[in-house]
Design a protein around this motif. Structure first.
Motif, PDB file in Angstrom:
ATOM      1  N   GLY A   1       0.781  -1.229   0.000  1.00 46.22           N
ATOM      2  CA  GLY A   1       0.000   0.000   0.000  1.00 46.22           C
ATOM      3  C   GLY A   1       0.808   1.271   0.000  1.00 46.22           C
ATOM      4  N   VAL A   2       2.043   1.246  -0.505  1.00 42.80           N
ATOM      5  CA  VAL A   2       2.879   2.450  -0.501  1.00 42.80           C
ATOM      6  C   VAL A   2       2.406   3.429  -1.564  1.00 42.80           C
ATOM      7  CG1 VAL A   2       5.211   3.351  -0.894  1.00 42.80           C
ATOM      8  CG2 VAL A   2       4.898   1.237   0.386  1.00 42.80           C
ATOM      9  N   GLY A   3       2.252   4.665  -1.180  1.00 42.88           N
ATOM     10  CA  GLY A   3       1.895   5.722  -2.113  1.00 42.88           C
ATOM     11  C   GLY A   3       2.721   6.960  -1.846  1.00 42.88           C
ATOM     12  N   ILE A   4       3.333   7.501  -2.890  1.00 41.65           N
ATOM     13  CA  ILE A   4       4.176   8.690  -2.737  1.00 41.65           C
ATOM     14  C   ILE A   4       4.228   9.432  -4.062  1.00 41.65           C
ATOM     15  CG2 ILE A   4       6.274   7.387  -3.280  1.00 41.65           C
ATOM     16  CD1 ILE A   4       7.846   9.274  -1.503  1.00 41.65           C
ATOM     17  N   ASP A   5       4.388  10.740  -3.984  1.00 45.40           N
ATOM     18  CA  ASP A   5       4.566  11.568  -5.167  1.00 45.40           C
ATOM     19  C   ASP A   5       5.546  12.678  -4.792  1.00 45.40           C
ATOM     20  OD1 ASP A   5       4.473  13.015  -7.480  1.00 45.40           O
ATOM     21  OD2 ASP A   5       2.297  13.262  -7.527  1.00 45.40           O
ATOM     22  N   ALA A   6       6.833  12.438  -5.028  1.00 43.60           N
ATOM     23  CA  ALA A   6       7.896  13.374  -4.644  1.00 43.60           C
ATOM     24  C   ALA A   6       8.545  13.954  -5.888  1.00 43.60           C
ATOM     25  CB  ALA A   6       8.946  12.673  -3.785  1.00 43.60           C
ATOM     26  N   ALA A   7       8.753  15.249  -5.884  1.00 40.89           N
ATOM     27  CA  ALA A   7       9.337  15.943  -7.025  1.00 40.89           C
ATOM     28  C   ALA A   7      10.837  15.679  -7.109  1.00 40.89           C
ATOM     29  CB  ALA A   7       9.079  17.443  -6.892  1.00 40.89           C
ATOM     30  N   PRO A   8      11.442  15.909  -8.281  1.00 38.60           N
ATOM     31  CA  PRO A   8      12.896  15.774  -8.401  1.00 38.60           C
ATOM     32  C   PRO A   8      13.616  16.686  -7.409  1.00 38.60           C
ATOM     33  CG  PRO A   8      11.881  15.943 -10.567  1.00 38.60           C
ATOM     34  CD  PRO A   8      10.801  16.231  -9.569  1.00 38.60           C
ATOM     35  N   GLY A   9      14.701  16.181  -6.836  1.00 42.75           N
ATOM     36  CA  GLY A   9      15.454  16.958  -5.876  1.00 42.75           C
ATOM     37  C   GLY A   9      14.873  16.952  -4.478  1.00 42.75           C
ATOM     38  N   SER A  10      13.928  16.056  -4.216  1.00 39.96           N
ATOM     39  CA  SER A  10      13.315  15.984  -2.880  1.00 39.96           C
ATOM     40  C   SER A  10      14.204  15.206  -1.914  1.00 39.96           C
ATOM     41  CB  SER A  10      11.948  15.294  -2.956  1.00 39.96           C
ATOM     42  OG  SER A  10      11.047  16.020  -3.745  1.00 39.96           O
ATOM     43  N   LEU A  11      14.022  15.504  -0.639  1.00 39.29           N
ATOM     44  CA  LEU A  11      14.652  14.734   0.436  1.00 39.29           C
ATOM     45  C   LEU A  11      13.552  13.880   1.055  1.00 39.29           C
ATOM     46  CD1 LEU A  11      16.992  14.050   2.327  1.00 39.29           C
ATOM     47  CD2 LEU A  11      16.398  16.058   3.690  1.00 39.29           C
ATOM     48  N   ILE A  12      13.641  12.573   0.885  1.00 46.82           N
ATOM     49  CA  ILE A  12      12.600  11.642   1.322  1.00 46.82           C
ATOM     50  C   ILE A  12      13.126  10.825   2.491  1.00 46.82           C
ATOM     51  CG2 ILE A  12      11.036   9.798   0.613  1.00 46.82           C
ATOM     52  CD1 ILE A  12      11.578  10.675  -2.301  1.00 46.82           C
ATOM     53  N   ALA A  13      12.376  10.814   3.586  1.00 48.62           N
ATOM     54  CA  ALA A  13      12.759  10.049   4.779  1.00 48.62           C
ATOM     55  C   ALA A  13      11.786   8.888   4.955  1.00 48.62           C
ATOM     56  CB  ALA A  13      12.748  10.943   6.018  1.00 48.62           C
ATOM     57  N   VAL A  14      12.298   7.673   4.903  1.00 43.98           N
ATOM     58  CA  VAL A  14      11.493   6.479   5.169  1.00 43.98           C
ATOM     59  C   VAL A  14      11.641   6.166   6.653  1.00 43.98           C
ATOM     60  CG1 VAL A  14      11.078   4.068   4.590  1.00 43.98           C
ATOM     61  CG2 VAL A  14      11.900   5.644   2.828  1.00 43.98           C
ATOM     62  N   GLU A  15      10.629   6.504   7.425  1.00 38.64           N
ATOM     63  CA  GLU A  15      10.695   6.396   8.872  1.00 38.64           C
ATOM     64  C   GLU A  15      10.020   5.117   9.359  1.00 38.64           C
ATOM     65  OE1 GLU A  15       8.652   9.845  10.162  1.00 38.64           O
ATOM     66  OE2 GLU A  15      10.256  11.232   9.607  1.00 38.64           O
ATOM     67  N   GLY A  16      10.537   4.581  10.462  1.00 39.10           N
ATOM     68  CA  GLY A  16       9.895   3.422  11.053  1.00 39.10           C
ATOM     69  C   GLY A  16      10.865   2.579  11.839  1.00 39.10           C
ATOM     70  N   PRO A  17      10.346   1.627  12.606  1.00 41.44           N
ATOM     71  CA  PRO A  17      11.213   0.763  13.414  1.00 41.44           C
ATOM     72  C   PRO A  17      11.915  -0.275  12.553  1.00 41.44           C
ATOM     73  CG  PRO A  17       8.922   0.085  13.628  1.00 41.44           C
ATOM     74  CD  PRO A  17       8.911   1.347  12.813  1.00 41.44           C
ATOM     75  N   SER A  18      12.983  -0.820  13.082  1.00 44.92           N
ATOM     76  CA  SER A  18      13.703  -1.875  12.386  1.00 44.92           C
ATOM     77  C   SER A  18      12.800  -3.092  12.218  1.00 44.92           C
ATOM     78  CB  SER A  18      14.943  -2.260  13.190  1.00 44.92           C
ATOM     79  OG  SER A  18      15.600  -3.362  12.609  1.00 44.92           O
ATOM     80  N   GLY A  19      12.917  -3.740  11.062  1.00 48.12           N
ATOM     81  CA  GLY A  19      12.114  -4.919  10.804  1.00 48.12           C
ATOM     82  C   GLY A  19      10.761  -4.639  10.211  1.00 48.12           C
ATOM     83  N   SER A  20      10.502  -3.425   9.783  1.00 48.94           N
ATOM     84  CA  SER A  20       9.184  -3.076   9.237  1.00 48.94           C
ATOM     85  C   SER A  20       9.185  -2.980   7.716  1.00 48.94           C
ATOM     86  CB  SER A  20       8.707  -1.747   9.842  1.00 48.94           C
ATOM     87  OG  SER A  20       9.627  -0.705   9.556  1.00 48.94           O
ATOM     88  N   GLY A  21      10.223  -3.471   7.055  1.00 46.66           N
ATOM     89  CA  GLY A  21      10.257  -3.469   5.599  1.00 46.66           C
ATOM     90  C   GLY A  21      10.899  -2.257   4.974  1.00 46.66           C
ATOM     91  N   ARG A  22      11.579  -1.437   5.779  1.00 48.02           N
ATOM     92  CA  ARG A  22      12.156  -0.199   5.249  1.00 48.02           C
ATOM     93  C   ARG A  22      13.206  -0.471   4.173  1.00 48.02           C
ATOM     94  NH1 ARG A  22      14.510   2.525  10.498  1.00 48.02           N
ATOM     95  NH2 ARG A  22      15.697   0.584  10.303  1.00 48.02           N
ATOM     96  N   THR A  23      14.132  -1.377   4.463  1.00 48.57           N
ATOM     97  CA  THR A  23      15.221  -1.650   3.524  1.00 48.57           C
ATOM     98  C   THR A  23      14.696  -2.271   2.235  1.00 48.57           C
ATOM     99  OG1 THR A  23      16.781  -1.953   5.344  1.00 48.57           O
ATOM    100  CG2 THR A  23      17.408  -2.844   3.214  1.00 48.57           C
ATOM    101  N   CYS A  24      13.727  -3.183   2.343  1.00 49.46           N
ATOM    102  CA  CYS A  24      13.157  -3.801   1.147  1.00 49.46           C
ATOM    103  C   CYS A  24      12.469  -2.757   0.277  1.00 49.46           C
ATOM    104  CB  CYS A  24      12.186  -4.905   1.546  1.00 49.46           C
ATOM    105  SG  CYS A  24      12.987  -6.369   2.238  1.00 49.46           S
ATOM    106  N   LEU A  25      11.796  -1.799   0.895  1.00 49.66           N
ATOM    107  CA  LEU A  25      11.162  -0.731   0.122  1.00 49.66           C
ATOM    108  C   LEU A  25      12.216   0.103  -0.582  1.00 49.66           C
ATOM    109  CD1 LEU A  25       8.750   0.968  -0.753  1.00 49.66           C
ATOM    110  CD2 LEU A  25       8.908   2.212   1.414  1.00 49.66           C
ATOM    111  N   LEU A  26      13.296   0.427   0.116  1.00 46.52           N
ATOM    112  CA  LEU A  26      14.388   1.187  -0.494  1.00 46.52           C
ATOM    113  C   LEU A  26      14.946   0.449  -1.709  1.00 46.52           C
ATOM    114  CD1 LEU A  26      17.281   3.046   1.231  1.00 46.52           C
ATOM    115  CD2 LEU A  26      17.841   1.195  -0.323  1.00 46.52           C
ATOM    116  N   LEU A  27      15.175  -0.856  -1.563  1.00 49.55           N
ATOM    117  CA  LEU A  27      15.735  -1.634  -2.663  1.00 49.55           C
ATOM    118  C   LEU A  27      14.740  -1.767  -3.820  1.00 49.55           C
ATOM    119  CD1 LEU A  27      17.550  -4.429  -0.629  1.00 49.55           C
ATOM    120  CD2 LEU A  27      18.593  -2.502  -1.834  1.00 49.55           C
TER     121      LEU A  27
END
Length: 324
Positions: free
Chosen positions: A26-52
Motif C-alpha cells: 500500500g505504498v503511495g508517494i509523489d515526490a518531485a525531483p530533488g526531494s529529500l525523502i525520509a522512510v521512517e519506522g522501526p527496524s524490521g518493518s520493511g524499510r530496507t526492502c522498500l528502499l531496494l
C-alpha cells in the motif's frame, strides 16, 4: 561529477509479498525531483526492502512505482542505472581491509567499467587516472569528507573511520556515478544528535544539487517528505482477530488512520485462501537476497517446527544487531 537533474519518485499501491506474508504494501508517494525523502519506522518493518524496490534492486509484487518516469517493476534495469546506493548493510558494505584511498579508487574503477561509456576505456592511462582523481575530489567535496582531517589521511583504514565519516565515504562513492536518485539505509544508526544533524545537513546539500535523496531512518527532519511506518502497539492489541482461523506469521489487523501504510503497519488479517503463504518473485540478484535476509524481521517470527521459538521482539533485536 556532474549535477544531473533528480528523479521524480512516484508510487501507487506499491507492495511486496514474500513466502511468509507482506514485507510492505500500500505504498503511495509523489515526490518531485530533488526531494529529500525520509522512510521512517522501526527496524524490521520493511524499510530496507522498500528502499531496494524503489531503486530497482528488488521486484515488487503489487502495484507500481515510477522513478524518473521509468515504471517499476517493469524497468528495473533502467532504474538501477540512475539510482545509486549509499551504505546499505549486507548489500554494499565498505571493505574494512582497504584504506580510504583504495576504497575510492575501487569505486571509481567500477563506475568507469560498468557505468561509463566504452570509449572511456580506450583513453590513455594517464588521462583516465587524471579524470578519476578529479571525479573523486569532486565527490569528496560534495560528501563533505576532508581526507586531511583523517588520522592517516587517505591511508586511513576504513575500519578506523567514525560512523559519520563512513557515511560520508559511502555517499562520495555513490556520487561517482552521477546518480539521479541516491538511497541510504539506517542513516541515523549509531549517530549522536549532533552527528545526526550533520548527516541530514549533508543530504540536504546533495538534494540542493538537484539529486533526489531517499534515506531510511528512525525519524526524519520536519522538512523531508516522510513515509512513516510506526504502528502503535495499541492498534495491534485492539484489532479484532478472525475467529477459528489459524494465525499466519507476519500478519495482523491494523488501524488505517496513517499517512501511509506499509510493512508491519499495513499487514491485514489472514485470508481464507491462505494467500499469505504464497511465494513472491522478489529475487533480482545477490543484492536483493542479502537485503531481504537482512530485513527479514518484517515478515516472520520463526518457523513453526523450530525448537525454542523466539518472540517477535527478539527477532527484531537480532535483525537490528545483524544490520549494525
Amino acid at each position: 561529477m556532474d549535477s544531473p537533474h533528480g528523479a521524480a519518485v512516484k508510487a501507487e499501491d506499491f507492495g511486496l509479498k514474500g513466502p511468509r506474508g507482506w514485507v510492505f504494501r500500500g505504498v503511495g508517494i509523489d515526490a518531485a525531483p530533488g526531494s529529500l525523502i525520509a522512510v521512517e519506522g522501526p527496524s524490521g518493518s520493511g524499510r530496507t526492502c522498500l528502499l531496494l524496490a524503489l531503486t530497482g534492486r528488488m521486484k515488487a509484487t503489487q502495484g507500481h512505482a515510477e522513478i524518473d518516469g521509468h515504471r517499476l517493476p517493469k524497468r528495473m534495469a533502467t532504474v538501477r542505472r540512475i539510482a545509486a546506493l549509499g551504505h546499505v548493510p549486507g548489500v554494499n558494505d565498505l571493505d574494512q581491509a582497504l584504506t580510504v584511498a583504495e576504497q575510492l579508487r575501487e569505486g571509481a574503477l567500477l563506475h568507469r567499467r560498468y557505468d561509463g561509456p566504452v570509449r572511456a576505456l580506450l583513453r590513455p592511462r594517464a588521462e583516465r587516472r587524471a579524470q578519476a582523481a578529479a571525479r573523486i575530489d569532486e565527490a569528496l567535496a560534495a560528501a563533505g569528507l576532508d581526507l586531511d582531517t583523517l588520522p592517516k589521511g587517505a591511508r586511513t583504514s576504513v575500519r578506523d573511520l567514525e560512523r559519520l565519516e563512513a557515511v560520508r565515504l559511502s555517499v562520495a562513492i555513490a556520487l561517482l556515478g552521477s546518480p539521479r536518485l541516491l538511497a541510504l539505509d539506517d542513516l541515523d544508526l549509531k549517530l549522536s544528535d549532533t552527528e545526526r544533524t550533520e548527516a541530514w545537513a549533508l543530504l540536504r546539500s546533495i538534494a540542493a544539487r538537484g539529486i533526489t535523496v531517499l534515506a531510511v531512518c528512525s525519524e526524519g527532519p520536519a522538512d523531508a517528505v516522510a513515509l512513516r511506518t510506526s504502528p502503535k502497539e495499541q492498534d495491534a492489541q485492539d484489532a479484532p482477530e478472525a475467529p477459528d482461523a489459524p494465525e499466519v506469521p507476519g500478519t495482523a489487523a491494523q488501524a488505517a488512520d496513517r499517512k501511509i501504510t506499509w510493512g508491519s503497519s499495513a499487514k491485514s488479517a489472514p485470508e481464507a485462501d491462505g494467500d499469505a503463504d504464497a511465494d513472491a518473485d522478489a529475487d533480482t540478484g545477490p543484492e536483493a537476497d542479502a537485503a531481504a535476509e537482512n530485513d527479514s524481521g518484517s515478515d516472520a517470527d520463526a518457523d513453526a517446527d523450530t525448537e525454542n521459538d523466539d518472540t517477535k521482539g527478539e527477532d527484531d533485536a537480532l535483525a537490528e544487531a545483524g544490520r549494525a
